[in-house]
Design a protein around this motif. Sequence first.
Motif, PDB file in Angstrom:
ATOM      1  N   UNK A  47     -30.462  -5.674  42.928  1.00  0.00           N
ATOM      2  CA  UNK A  47     -31.500  -5.456  41.913  1.00  0.00           C
ATOM      3  C   UNK A  47     -30.869  -5.202  40.552  1.00  0.00           C
ATOM      4  N   UNK A  48     -29.706  -4.540  40.539  1.00  0.00           N
ATOM      5  CA  UNK A  48     -29.028  -4.341  39.256  1.00  0.00           C
ATOM      6  C   UNK A  48     -28.520  -5.668  38.710  1.00  0.00           C
ATOM      7  N   UNK A  49     -28.108  -6.539  39.612  1.00  0.00           N
ATOM      8  CA  UNK A  49     -27.662  -7.858  39.163  1.00  0.00           C
ATOM      9  C   UNK A  49     -28.808  -8.600  38.478  1.00  0.00           C
ATOM     10  N   UNK A  50     -29.986  -8.487  39.064  1.00  0.00           N
ATOM     11  CA  UNK A  50     -31.143  -9.153  38.452  1.00  0.00           C
ATOM     12  C   UNK A  50     -31.453  -8.581  37.080  1.00  0.00           C
ATOM     13  N   UNK A  51     -31.443  -7.244  36.987  1.00  0.00           N
ATOM     14  CA  UNK A  51     -31.744  -6.619  35.695  1.00  0.00           C
ATOM     15  C   UNK A  51     -30.711  -7.024  34.655  1.00  0.00           C
ATOM     16  N   UNK A  52     -29.455  -7.094  35.090  1.00  0.00           N
ATOM     17  CA  UNK A  52     -28.390  -7.487  34.159  1.00  0.00           C
ATOM     18  C   UNK A  52     -28.603  -8.919  33.669  1.00  0.00           C
ATOM     19  N   UNK A  53     -28.991  -9.800  34.585  1.00  0.00           N
ATOM     20  CA  UNK A  53     -29.232 -11.186  34.175  1.00  0.00           C
ATOM     21  C   UNK A  53     -30.398 -11.263  33.199  1.00  0.00           C
ATOM     22  N   UNK A  54     -31.449 -10.509  33.488  1.00  0.00           N
ATOM     23  CA  UNK A  54     -32.605 -10.518  32.586  1.00  0.00           C
ATOM     24  C   UNK A  54     -32.209  -9.993  31.215  1.00  0.00           C
ATOM     25  N   UNK A  55     -31.437  -8.905  31.212  1.00  0.00           N
ATOM     26  CA  UNK A  55     -31.008  -8.312  29.945  1.00  0.00           C
ATOM     27  C   UNK A  55     -30.197  -9.321  29.134  1.00  0.00           C
ATOM     28  N   UNK A  56     -29.286 -10.012  29.813  1.00  0.00           N
ATOM     29  CA  UNK A  56     -28.460 -10.991  29.099  1.00  0.00           C
ATOM     30  C   UNK A  56     -29.312 -12.099  28.503  1.00  0.00           C
ATOM     31  N   UNK A  57     -30.277 -12.558  29.302  1.00  0.00           N
ATOM     32  CA  UNK A  57     -31.155 -13.602  28.780  1.00  0.00           C
ATOM     33  C   UNK A  57     -31.895 -13.146  27.544  1.00  0.00           C
ATOM     34  N   UNK A  58     -32.452 -11.936  27.595  1.00  0.00           N
ATOM     35  CA  UNK A  58     -33.200 -11.409  26.451  1.00  0.00           C
ATOM     36  C   UNK A  58     -32.281 -11.270  25.245  1.00  0.00           C
ATOM     37  N   UNK A  59     -31.073 -10.768  25.496  1.00  0.00           N
ATOM     38  CA  UNK A  59     -30.140 -10.545  24.394  1.00  0.00           C
ATOM     39  C   UNK A  59     -29.797 -11.871  23.710  1.00  0.00           C
ATOM     40  N   UNK A  60     -29.505 -12.891  24.517  1.00  0.00           N
ATOM     41  CA  UNK A  60     -29.151 -14.186  23.925  1.00  0.00           C
ATOM     42  C   UNK A  60     -30.336 -14.757  23.156  1.00  0.00           C
ATOM     43  N   UNK A  61     -31.527 -14.567  23.691  1.00  0.00           N
ATOM     44  CA  UNK A  61     -32.717 -15.070  22.998  1.00  0.00           C
ATOM     45  C   UNK A  61     -32.887 -14.372  21.656  1.00  0.00           C
ATOM     46  N   UNK A  62     -32.676 -13.031  21.644  1.00  0.00           N
ATOM     47  CA  UNK A  62     -32.771 -12.292  20.384  1.00  0.00           C
ATOM     48  C   UNK A  62     -31.718 -12.773  19.401  1.00  0.00           C
ATOM     49  N   UNK A  63     -30.551 -13.132  19.941  1.00  0.00           N
ATOM     50  CA  UNK A  63     -29.465 -13.645  19.117  1.00  0.00           C
ATOM     51  C   UNK A  63     -29.930 -14.892  18.369  1.00  0.00           C
ATOM     52  N   UNK A  64     -30.672 -15.741  19.076  1.00  0.00           N
ATOM     53  CA  UNK A  64     -31.037 -17.031  18.503  1.00  0.00           C
ATOM     54  C   UNK A  64     -32.296 -16.991  17.664  1.00  0.00           C
ATOM     55  N   UNK A  65     -33.078 -15.914  17.800  1.00  0.00           N
ATOM     56  CA  UNK A  65     -34.405 -15.980  17.220  1.00  0.00           C
ATOM     57  C   UNK A  65     -34.343 -15.935  15.693  1.00  0.00           C
ATOM     58  N   UNK A  66     -33.257 -15.360  15.151  1.00  0.00           N
ATOM     59  CA  UNK A  66     -33.102 -15.391  13.707  1.00  0.00           C
ATOM     60  C   UNK A  66     -32.964 -16.810  13.180  1.00  0.00           C
ATOM     61  N   UNK A  67     -32.206 -17.617  13.908  1.00  0.00           N
ATOM     62  CA  UNK A  67     -32.024 -19.027  13.513  1.00  0.00           C
ATOM     63  C   UNK A  67     -33.357 -19.774  13.607  1.00  0.00           C
ATOM     64  N   UNK A  68     -34.060 -19.522  14.726  1.00  0.00           N
ATOM     65  CA  UNK A  68     -35.350 -20.198  14.900  1.00  0.00           C
ATOM     66  C   UNK A  68     -36.282 -19.836  13.747  1.00  0.00           C
ATOM     67  N   UNK A  69     -36.205 -18.554  13.335  1.00  0.00           N
ATOM     68  CA  UNK A  69     -37.036 -18.100  12.228  1.00  0.00           C
ATOM     69  C   UNK A  69     -36.760 -18.916  10.967  1.00  0.00           C
TER      70      UNK A  69
END
Lengths: 131, 65
Positions: A26-48
């Motif tokens: 379950x921690x592995x899943x949370x970690x994967x979700x966190x990474x996905x969210x983080x990368x998305x936040x990383x890119x959202x400035x560019x998308x903006x």
Amino acid sequence: MEIIQIVGIGLIATILTLVIREQKPIFAFVLAAFTGIYLFLFLIGKIDAVMKVLENLANRSGIPSVYMSTILKIIGIAYIAEFGAQIVRDAGQDSIASKIEFAGKVLILVMAVPIISIIVETVLNLLPAGG
Amino acid sequence: MDISAIFQIAGIGIIIAMIHTVLKQMGKEDMAHWVTLIGFVVVLFMVVRLLNDLFQEIKTIFLFQ
């Protein structure tokens, strides 16, 4: 060179996920979700930035803002739905993931209904009267 | 919230797994499960906060709110 950072984050997170999955999945899943969210936040400035340019172009060319905002909303819905579906699919719940995708499609269709009706009206106006 | 949060989550996961094993060896199964649950809730808080940030950003960019 942000791509190096992104790939690095992805690789590190993948290795950590593999390590933890042995002990606590379950921690592995949370970690994967966190990474996905983080990368998305990383890119959202560019998308903006891209979206700002698109809006600017649309304003200059005189496209009614209804169309533009509808398209942007559709893109937003598509991003969110895809993102959620992928995270849920990672956790192994394929059925819930496909429902999320289905909901995204339906909501996009609902958003597109005004545009479709405008198109139909335009076509009907083009037809000769009584035809 | 920055990149070190990824290491924090991974560290919490490993430490919780360790504590779980130790408590199990001591024969305190129920305590071990509580520790796992609490660790998971802590980690979930971090993820949910980041998720909230993400959704707010998406709303301001795409949905004009």
